[in-house]
Scaffold this active site. Structure first.
Site, PDB file in Angstrom:
ATOM      1  N   HIS A  61       0.860  -1.179   0.000  1.00 27.75           N
ATOM      2  CA  HIS A  61       0.000   0.000   0.000  1.00 27.75           C
ATOM      3  C   HIS A  61       0.900   1.234   0.000  1.00 27.75           C
ATOM      4  O   HIS A  61       2.130   1.104  -0.064  1.00 27.75           O
ATOM      5  CB  HIS A  61      -0.962  -0.009   1.197  1.00 27.75           C
ATOM      6  N   HIS A  63       1.262   3.922   2.232  1.00 26.97           N
ATOM      7  CA  HIS A  63       1.705   4.655   3.402  1.00 26.97           C
ATOM      8  C   HIS A  63       3.223   4.849   3.288  1.00 26.97           C
ATOM      9  O   HIS A  63       3.933   3.993   2.751  1.00 26.97           O
ATOM     10  CB  HIS A  63       1.351   3.913   4.693  1.00 26.97           C
ATOM     11  N   ASP A  65       5.812   4.621   5.126  1.00 28.67           N
ATOM     12  CA  ASP A  65       6.797   3.665   5.631  1.00 28.67           C
ATOM     13  C   ASP A  65       6.948   2.441   4.737  1.00 28.67           C
ATOM     14  O   ASP A  65       7.802   1.590   4.986  1.00 28.67           O
ATOM     15  CB  ASP A  65       6.463   3.244   7.072  1.00 28.67           C
ATOM     16  N   HIS A  66       6.150   2.381   3.667  1.00 32.58           N
ATOM     17  CA  HIS A  66       6.237   1.248   2.741  1.00 32.58           C
ATOM     18  C   HIS A  66       6.729   1.644   1.348  1.00 32.58           C
ATOM     19  O   HIS A  66       7.023   0.767   0.536  1.00 32.58           O
ATOM     20  CB  HIS A  66       4.870   0.565   2.624  1.00 32.58           C
ATOM     21  N   HIS A 138      -6.963  -3.279   5.709  1.00 31.99           N
ATOM     22  CA  HIS A 138      -6.279  -2.180   6.398  1.00 31.99           C
ATOM     23  C   HIS A 138      -7.174  -0.949   6.287  1.00 31.99           C
ATOM     24  O   HIS A 138      -8.279  -1.014   5.726  1.00 31.99           O
ATOM     25  CB  HIS A 138      -4.909  -1.950   5.748  1.00 31.99           C
ATOM     26  N   ASP A 206       0.170  -4.896   7.596  1.00 33.61           N
ATOM     27  CA  ASP A 206      -0.887  -3.893   7.694  1.00 33.61           C
ATOM     28  C   ASP A 206      -2.265  -4.458   7.352  1.00 33.61           C
ATOM     29  O   ASP A 206      -2.880  -4.098   6.347  1.00 33.61           O
ATOM     30  CB  ASP A 206      -0.563  -2.695   6.794  1.00 33.61           C
ATOM     31  N   HIS A 265       7.189  -5.917  11.103  1.00 34.65           N
ATOM     32  CA  HIS A 265       6.421  -4.664  11.162  1.00 34.65           C
ATOM     33  C   HIS A 265       5.988  -4.341  12.587  1.00 34.65           C
ATOM     34  O   HIS A 265       4.826  -4.079  12.877  1.00 34.65           O
ATOM     35  CB  HIS A 265       5.189  -4.759  10.240  1.00 34.65           C
TER      36      HIS A 265
END
Length: 303
Positions: A61, A63, A65-66, A138, A206, A265
């Protein structure tokens, strides 16, 4: 053999001792990455792996941090004079997100191809990998990935001889191509046995526990799954922010009958994660704490 390296295990923000969540695999000279958060380049270098063979990057996805490490990675690959196309796979919106990130990486000497996932479950076959993307749960559109190395059946010499197929055609049939000989078409299924068990890896971060994850991870050799929270009292928070606890991940591994579970994670607030593992193993015995740089060589089963 599929070589697997868990590059980073942190969630939300990188830490001095833990990089953001990312996975990298190597098979037959081609590398695949899942997620590319800030600091991923350093994690790759620390693992002693190379950027150049990366042919596919899958995103769970969007976000930060990814995906925030992508522009830097693209620039590094470009500076290494890469010429081969790079394929990116991700949920709807991939092309828009990548275009925005490439404002700071506009000129590259290679083509970037974006494949947007349009279905709840979608399969891609690239560079020897069978990649199955499946929707999870998520607070934004998010997918897990099952990565498989398929293994064809054995070549039946006796059947080939019985059909009168010359030896120099056998290799062509083994590669899955049809042979034309003396006016007759010989297809691979005539001389190949049933498919044998391959290698199966499932990666998911997530999400809340979901049946789609259990179904797609079923009988995986390795499940790498998020465990955002380990403290039992944080179950409410896990539900609120659509994440999983260590114990929910362990139950998923048990339900999916996987061989091994790596947790990843983790919340940046989690300390002494190892202290919670005995209770995790009460649910699923073959569970391990994911650590940056944790590696495994996954081999075909001997017969």
């Amino acid at each position: 053999m599929l070589d697997v390296c868990l590059l980073g295990t942190a969630g939300m923000m990188p830490l001095p001792y833990r990089y953001l969540t990312s996975l990298m695999t190597r098979y037959n000279g081609s590398s695949l990455m899942v997620d590319c958060g800030e600091g991923t380049q350093i994690a790759v270098k620390k693992a002693g792996w190379s950027f150049h063979p990366i042919d596919v990057i899958c995103f769970t996805h969007y976000h930060a941090d990814h995906i925030s490490g992508l522009p830097g990675l693209l620039l590094t690959m470009g500076n290494a004079e890469r010429k081969e196309p790079l394929t990116l796979i991700g949920p709807k919106g991939l092309e828009r997100v990548v275009s925005a990130l490439r404002v700071i990486a506009p000129e590259l000497p290679f083509e970037v191809r974006c494949l947007e996932i349009t279905e709840p479950k979608q399969v891609y076959r690239l560079h020897g990998y069978k990649i199955t993307a499946f929707m999870v749960r998520h607070n934004v559109l998010c997918y897990g990935y099952t990565i498989e190395i398929e293994r064809q059946g054995r070549f039946c010499v006796e059947q080939a001889q019985k059909l009168g197929i010359p030896k120099h055609y056998w290799g062509i049939l083994q590669k899955g191509d049809t042979v034309q000989y003396e006016g007759q078409a010989f297809t691979p299924d005539l001389v190949m046995g049933p498919p044998r068990k391959g290698i199966k890896l499932t990666y998911c971060t997530d999400t809340r526990p979901t049946e789609a994850l259990v179904k797609n991870a079923f009988l995986s050799d390795l499940l790498i799954c998020e465990g955002m929270y380990a403290e039992p009292e944080k179950l409410v928070k896990a539900k609120q922010y659509k994440h999983m606890t260590f114990y929910e991940a362990a139950q998923t591994a048990k339900d999916a009958r996987v061989k091994e579970l790596w947790l990843t994670h983790f919340s940046p607030s989690l300390v002494r994660a190892e202290d919670y593992m005995p209770k995790v193993r009460d649910i699923f015995q073959n569970a391990y704490l994911g650590k940056d740089g944790k590696r495994m060589e996954m081999n075909f089963e001997e017969e």
